[in-house]
Design an enzyme around this catalytic site. Sequence first.
Site, PDB file in Angstrom:
ATOM      1  NE  ARG C 256      -0.229  15.716   8.880  1.00 55.10           N
ATOM      2  CZ  ARG C 256      -0.857  14.858   8.067  1.00 55.10           C
ATOM      3  NH1 ARG C 256      -1.230  13.668   8.517  1.00 55.10           N
ATOM      4  NH2 ARG C 256      -1.140  15.188   6.827  1.00 55.10           N
ATOM      5  CG  HIS C 260       1.989  10.837   7.467  1.00 53.27           C
ATOM      6  ND1 HIS C 260       1.586  10.587   8.764  1.00 53.27           N
ATOM      7  CD2 HIS C 260       2.692   9.762   7.083  1.00 53.27           C
ATOM      8  CE1 HIS C 260       2.036   9.401   9.127  1.00 53.27           C
ATOM      9  NE2 HIS C 260       2.705   8.870   8.133  1.00 53.27           N
ATOM     10  CE1 TYR C 269      -2.572  13.477   2.415  1.00 55.81           C
ATOM     11  CE2 TYR C 269      -3.733  14.612   4.191  1.00 55.81           C
ATOM     12  CZ  TYR C 269      -2.577  14.003   3.682  1.00 55.81           C
ATOM     13  OH  TYR C 269      -1.451  13.944   4.457  1.00 55.81           O
TER      14      TYR C 269
END
Lengths: 326, 376, 358
Positions: C256, C260, C269
């Site tokens: 990805r 998100h 993160y």
Amino acid sequence: MAELTLLEAVNAALAHELAADEDVVLLGEDIGVNGGVFRATAGLQERFGAKRVLDTPLAESLIAGMAIGMAAEGLKPVAEIQFMGFIYSTMDQIINNASRLRNRSRGRLTCPMVLRAPFGGGIHAPEHHSESTESMFAHIPGIRVVIPSSPMRAYGLLLASIRDPDPVVFLEPKRIYRLVKQEVPDTGDAATLDVCFTLREGGDVTLVSWGAMLHDALQAADQAAALGISVEVVDVATLKPLDMQTILDSVTKTGRCVIVHEAARTAGFGAEIAANLAEHGLLSLFAPVERVTGYDTIMPLYRLENHYMPGTGQIVRALKRAVEYE
Amino acid sequence: MALAVFNLPDLGEGLADAEIAAWHVAVDEEVARDQPLVSVATAKAVVDIPSPYAGKIVKLGGAVGDIVETGRLLVEFETADGSAAGPAPESADKGTVVGAVAVGNDVVEETAISVGKRGAGVKATPAVRALARRANVDVSHVTPSGKDGTITAADVRRVAGILNELGPMESLRGVRRVMAQTMALAHADVVPVTLVEDADIEAWSEFDVTIRLVRAIVAGCRTEPALNAWYDGHAIGRRVLKKIDLGVALDTEDGLFVPVLRDVGNRAPDDLRQGLEAMRRAVEARDIPPEELRGQTITLSNFGMLGGRYANPVVVPPQVAILGAGRARAEPVIVNGEVAARHRLPLSLTFDHRAVTGGEATRFLMAAIEDLQKPE
Amino acid sequence: MSVVAKFEIHHRRYLDERGEPVGELPEFTCKPETVIELYRGMVLTRAFDEKAVALQRTGKLGTYASTLGQEAAAVGLGRAMQEHDVLLPTYRECGVQLMRGVRMLELFLYWGGDERGMDFAVPRRDFPVSIVVASHIVHAVGVAFAMQYRNQARAAVPVFGDGATSKGDFYEALNAAGVWKLPVVFMGINNGWAISVPRTAQTACETLAQKAIAAGIHGEQVDGNDAIAVYQVCREALERAYRGEGATLIEALTYRLGDHTTADDATRYRAADDVEHYRSVEPLARLKAYLINAGAWSDDEDRELHEQIRAEVENAAHAYLDSAPPTPQVMFDYLYESLPPVYADQRSSVGQDDDADG
């Protein structure tokens, strides 16, 4: 002609619809070979085969979720959750998906499924087997909540629920599964959804209930009659959508209302009826609306069960209070 | 009948025998399955042995203190059928997997309950009434075809079909709605009696029917004040009123209006005439304030303006009387023993017999007629 | 002690990171048309995705979940599926949806907060976007059951991410598909992250594909950035389902590259060099390289394609921006087949009583 118990009436309705409509498929735990732990589906797998009466793995979310998929593809699944205590595992599927599929797709996909479960206390069962949380479902837009109180209405309302194009949560009051019998001809006639049934006419006070408590309500009405109180008894039957008009018309006539449910008091479905009476029926009321309910406690194990479940004595006292209120 | 033999079972860990410590049953005794049979002492403990069968004890395999070897006769039974042979039969299907579901044998019937007021004798079950509700059919209007005068679902569907074909119902609003509700209320409460009589108006010098009728009513009230009153059916009490506020029934395009002419007992005829005219105009212009439609103590319905002779006009509570006047007409009457043509005004007085006696009503009417029969 | 079960999980790839074939290519690649379709689909997916993010950043679209980096996994599946199959997507499957004929306008409407976007003109039986993680996977079991019940050669295809494979619904669905031998192709797109939770923190399994073993169904892993491999593996799984040979769990490995959702900030993160590494092996570049090396594509054609796609995307975006909002009464119109009369009052009061702008 057939005199059936409520349970046998459920069986008869399922059998009728399985025979009449190829798209009807039953699924649930232990419903096939075993005929269901209450025998609601007894004999159906023999008659209609294991592809139409499915024994599923032990997985409630699967049962409800799979029913959604089946319904979207045009089948008419009737899923059984073995006890209402296990229905909570299906809430995600019912609330997040079944109730919303039509809305989410603007009617492109729909969800004509029925989720049946035995519910209610009074059979001295172990923990989790005496649930009565119907008001949680009644809160959810997009579904119907239907509760029969007699063999005849169980037959008719279940047929109506299976034929309804939207999701129905059909809660069967297990305490009266076998308590009485009634003439139930297998005509295939569906009962009317979305209406209350006036079981008895009276002029002094309106007694409203559903499910197994109706049995006690009718007994209380008899006892009240002996005291000179004329009680009109209303069976709500479809909690959602609620036919408030019947109840309002009754209270306009009597001026007094007692609501009975075994579910816990706070935010029980009686609260919705009472609020509606305050909103639309205030000018007819001669006395405060009474609610005779279970306590706001967890259903106790069976040694104390009789203390929890509302009894006819309590109902009669409430009827008297309503009638004697100055 | 079968004979069954129960040998001392292996009580565990290969014990060879046991001593009979105490018998709990005797020969010829009927025992139930699982009923305690005997206590035996092994090398390790005293063990209670339950009966494996139901039946009658025929023989005991030893006395207290005797040693019985494992596999030797302990008790001989006579059982009712072959049930002793083989394992215990399957327990009956309890039809549940937890708890106990009460089984009852009562058969309930959902009775068809009477529909409509005053026990018309027409009945319908709750399911049929619910269906009627859904289909917007008034059950009290459905002809029953079921036995005992019961309305069936098919009956409801038939009527629903007819009504659908007829198109949507017109909901009554405004004055018509009020009339429907008021008349229903009146019908439910009032006990009406109507008295009819004619007034001979041949002698009238001028024909001003309404004003003469108003005066006649005043005359009637002076004679019998009981007809100018308000009656309370719940409290069973009345107020006889001094002031006469006359309701005058007016027929308009929109429906029936009954505006009030105030204090007619104390007003001159011209004043009354003006008042009536003003009222008529206001009603026609739909301009009449609600206060002017309330508070009637007695009502006049001069339906004769349109036609008709006698009627039984409706008394609207809390009033107790209403005078109706038909169309004046020339009729052959006997006067002084001979037939003569006279103009006569037909009158109908309805009174609420809960509050007014026949005598009071009659005297009221005769007084009104006496006044009407004056030339002016 | 004896061994009563063992398992093997195979990994498939046909093109390496630079688009060079590794071993024999599947038969369908002999003619370049299908591969070009795959490439076109990926270009469209990325362009739509970029536009959606841009619209969100300029306040014209609600929260949006980007599919940047996952185009091959989506398009390979989308192209392999047939019209009569049923797709059950999550919120990151626009690539599959576009390949199956869902219009960009419909997707913009949905992400713009209008349910009309899920009333696809085609395909009529595909499910709408599912937000609750994994809950749609059990729906697929029901859909597949209906197909099997009617003896149809069709498959139900639920698509989900690595996070979903930890959910009860995932296991319940796999298990049921196994015990009833249902025509389901469970498409797991492992993009390495469940919001901020890396795949290694999601499960102790070495692969997600091996969760198939626990359900007794066929499971395999594929390089999700190799469109040719994804297409081939999906076709095989679908054929298996049509033939009544049961379900497959596919784990497509990809990454990805975006956040998100547009409300997330992945830099909190993730290390920048990790992301850079995966950007260097992203799927469009490698398929383009393969096509050019195979003589089936050129830079000119590529430029033309991108312009064409850009125009299509712009048109769709304009159509969306010009669309009128639905009337508020519509909130009541899809609750039931017909609205129970008890709610009629509420429906007529909409727009009068509330504080929303007219």
